[in-house]
Design a protein around this motif. Structure first.
Motif, PDB file in Angstrom:
ATOM      1  N   ALA A 307     -15.055 -13.648 -41.558  1.00  0.00           N
ATOM      2  CA  ALA A 307     -14.084 -14.221 -40.627  1.00  0.00           C
ATOM      3  C   ALA A 307     -12.864 -14.721 -41.390  1.00  0.00           C
ATOM      4  CB  ALA A 307     -14.711 -15.371 -39.851  1.00  0.00           C
ATOM      5  N   VAL A 308     -11.699 -14.543 -40.773  1.00  0.00           N
ATOM      6  CA  VAL A 308     -10.486 -15.205 -41.262  1.00  0.00           C
ATOM      7  C   VAL A 308     -10.236 -16.321 -40.258  1.00  0.00           C
ATOM      8  CG1 VAL A 308      -8.030 -14.968 -41.780  1.00  0.00           C
ATOM      9  CG2 VAL A 308      -9.589 -13.031 -42.178  1.00  0.00           C
ATOM     10  N   ALA A 309     -10.300 -17.572 -40.709  1.00  0.00           N
ATOM     11  CA  ALA A 309     -10.238 -18.671 -39.747  1.00  0.00           C
ATOM     12  C   ALA A 309      -9.550 -19.904 -40.319  1.00  0.00           C
ATOM     13  CB  ALA A 309     -11.653 -19.039 -39.303  1.00  0.00           C
ATOM     14  N   GLU A 310      -9.158 -20.766 -39.389  1.00  0.00           N
ATOM     15  CA  GLU A 310      -8.481 -22.006 -39.746  1.00  0.00           C
ATOM     16  C   GLU A 310      -9.451 -22.954 -40.442  1.00  0.00           C
ATOM     17  OE1 GLU A 310      -5.056 -22.932 -37.039  1.00  0.00           O
ATOM     18  OE2 GLU A 310      -6.580 -24.348 -36.385  1.00  0.00           O
ATOM     19  N   ARG A 311      -8.943 -23.684 -41.413  1.00  0.00           N
ATOM     20  CA  ARG A 311      -9.884 -24.418 -42.265  1.00  0.00           C
ATOM     21  C   ARG A 311     -10.615 -25.555 -41.557  1.00  0.00           C
ATOM     22  NH1 ARG A 311      -5.799 -27.212 -46.706  1.00  0.00           N
ATOM     23  NH2 ARG A 311      -4.267 -27.773 -45.155  1.00  0.00           N
ATOM     24  N   SER A 312     -10.121 -25.938 -40.365  1.00  0.00           N
ATOM     25  CA  SER A 312     -10.818 -26.995 -39.620  1.00  0.00           C
ATOM     26  C   SER A 312     -11.860 -26.414 -38.650  1.00  0.00           C
ATOM     27  CB  SER A 312      -9.792 -27.794 -38.821  1.00  0.00           C
ATOM     28  OG  SER A 312      -9.057 -26.897 -38.010  1.00  0.00           O
ATOM     29  N   ASP A 313     -11.988 -25.095 -38.647  1.00  0.00           N
ATOM     30  CA  ASP A 313     -12.816 -24.441 -37.631  1.00  0.00           C
ATOM     31  C   ASP A 313     -14.320 -24.554 -37.931  1.00  0.00           C
ATOM     32  OD1 ASP A 313     -14.049 -22.571 -35.860  1.00  0.00           O
ATOM     33  OD2 ASP A 313     -12.158 -21.476 -35.727  1.00  0.00           O
ATOM     34  N   LYS A 314     -15.011 -25.332 -37.091  1.00  0.00           N
ATOM     35  CA  LYS A 314     -16.430 -25.573 -37.361  1.00  0.00           C
ATOM     36  C   LYS A 314     -17.322 -24.500 -36.739  1.00  0.00           C
ATOM     37  CE  LYS A 314     -16.030 -30.345 -38.451  1.00  0.00           C
ATOM     38  NZ  LYS A 314     -14.563 -30.442 -38.079  1.00  0.00           N
TER      39      LYS A 314
END
Ligand code: F6R
Length: 370
Positions: A307-314
């Motif tokens: 996944a490429v995701a935002e660093r706050s994404d839990k």
């Protein structure tokens, strides 16, 4: 030359932040108004534009697809994106109020050049977004907005892509300004988030390469990859898939994540690598939830999730086998950062397989035949 990097591709990916920054330089004044001084199309002609058709090939066409989401949202006029070689041969509907935007790194792509000639013959104005000063495409266009990515040597396009998105966004903001489609402070807000992007790309380059290389080592023998995204993440998925097939010769397929259950999910089997571009959680969170549920579905079938995701994404952490993190940013800005790990991943895969990343087989830097 390669400035200490072992390939031009490596060097050019690391120039992604500078490519965006330099393309923004001098394109707005101290009041935050967009000033495309070098674009010599009359303001009245710009005001009258009621449709945009982007013509381009390959990576440049994906930059156009990203821009479509932004320009339609900002300017409220339809934007079509068409592969230049298809456009030319299908009797497209062109009027003097249609702005044709030809996007090309090299400025010499014959398919794009023939398409722009056709558009001008039909009476439409053509604006080129080009990285090469004085090339055929800008020379034959009514106006040019240069991307300032600097010369791109590696065959696979990287820094030109982020510069093309930046330039197309500037064009969109300029149109919104001329047509009064956005408030001044809205335009200024978008400009401010654009200006933040080079530092965010740099964060990815500073913090993610180790995880990306590890993932490449883990996946080097994979026979195929699926790339999925929604909204602006969809063209990013297509671009990530193109990079990997181009230089690592791995079979890839990129598609809109919403299509999964309409067919492609049949391809998902135990261990199949699937790359997801995950939209930001805030703002358009409906899409975030939908992409997460897509991840759950393929995970349940045994897929290996990157996944490429935002660093706050839990939520992502729960299902993904590997995550390439990016800093938080507005959805429309996310392609500028999300593509970076995919460029690095393709390069690492190609290197691990022992291929020449700068000169992939069967490909030329610019395709000067139709
Ligand atoms: C992809 C790639 C090609 C080009 C395409 C258009 O890495 O290099 O898909 O993007 O051939 O080239 P330009 O932008 O020079 O018109």
């Amino acid at each position: 030359e390669k400035g200490g990097w072992d390939s031009f591709m490596d060097k050019e990916i690391h120039e992604d932040p500078a490519a965006v920054q330099r393309t923004l330089l001098g394109r707005f004044d101290e009041h935050g108004d967009v000033t495309l001084d070098e674009v010599h199309i009359d303001e009245h002609d710009f005001k009258a534009i009621d449709k945009i058709i982007v013509i381009a090939c390959g990576t440049a066409s994906y930059a156009g697809q990203v821009a479509k989401y932004a320009i339609e949202h900002w300017v409220r006029i339809p934007v079509e994106v068409e592969l230049a070689h298809e456009f030319r041969y299908r009797d497209p509907i062109l009027t003097p109020r249609t702005l044709v935007v030809a996007i090309s790194q090299s400025g010499e792509t014959m398919d794009t050049l023939m398409a722009l000639r056709h558009a001008r013959e039909q009476g439409s104005k053509v604006l080129a977004i080009c990285n090469t000063q004085g090339a055929s495409i800008p020379r034959e266009s009514d106006a040019v907005l240069y991307t300032h990515a600097g010369p791109e040597v590696a065959v696979a396009s990287t820094k030109a892509f982020v510069a093309q998105i930046t330039a197309a966004y500037l064009l969109g903001l300029y149109l919104a300004q001329v047509k009064g489609a956005m408030f001044r402070d809205e335009i200024q807000q978008v400009l401010a988030s654009l200006k933040d992007m080079p530092a965010k790309i740099q964060w990815v380059l500073d913090t993610q390469p180790e995880a990306i290389e590890k993932a490449a080592e883990q996946m080097v023998d994979a026979k195929s990859f699926l790339f999925l995204g929604r909204h602006v993440g969809y063209p990013v998925a297509l671009e990530g898939a193109l990079k990997l097939k181009e230089i690592a010769y791995t079979f890839t397929e990129g598609f809109a994540a919403g299509e999964l259950k309409h067919g492609p999910i049949a391809l998902v089997d135990e261990g199949e690598p699937v790359v997801f571009i995950v939209p930001p959680e805030r703002g358009r969170n409906v899409l975030h939830a939908k992409v997460i549920s897509g991840i759950e579905e393929v995970k349940a079938r045994g897929a290996f999730i990157i996944a490429v995701a935002e660093r706050s994404d839990k939520d992502v952490q729960q299902y993904a086998d590997v995550v390439f993190w990016r800093p938080e940013c507005p959805t429309l800005m996310s392609p500028l950062v999300d593509v970076v790990p995919l460029q690095l991943f393709a390069m690492d895969m190609a290197k691990l397989k022992g291929y020449d990343v700068d000169k992939p087989r069967n490909l030329a830097k610019s395709v000067t035949v139709e």
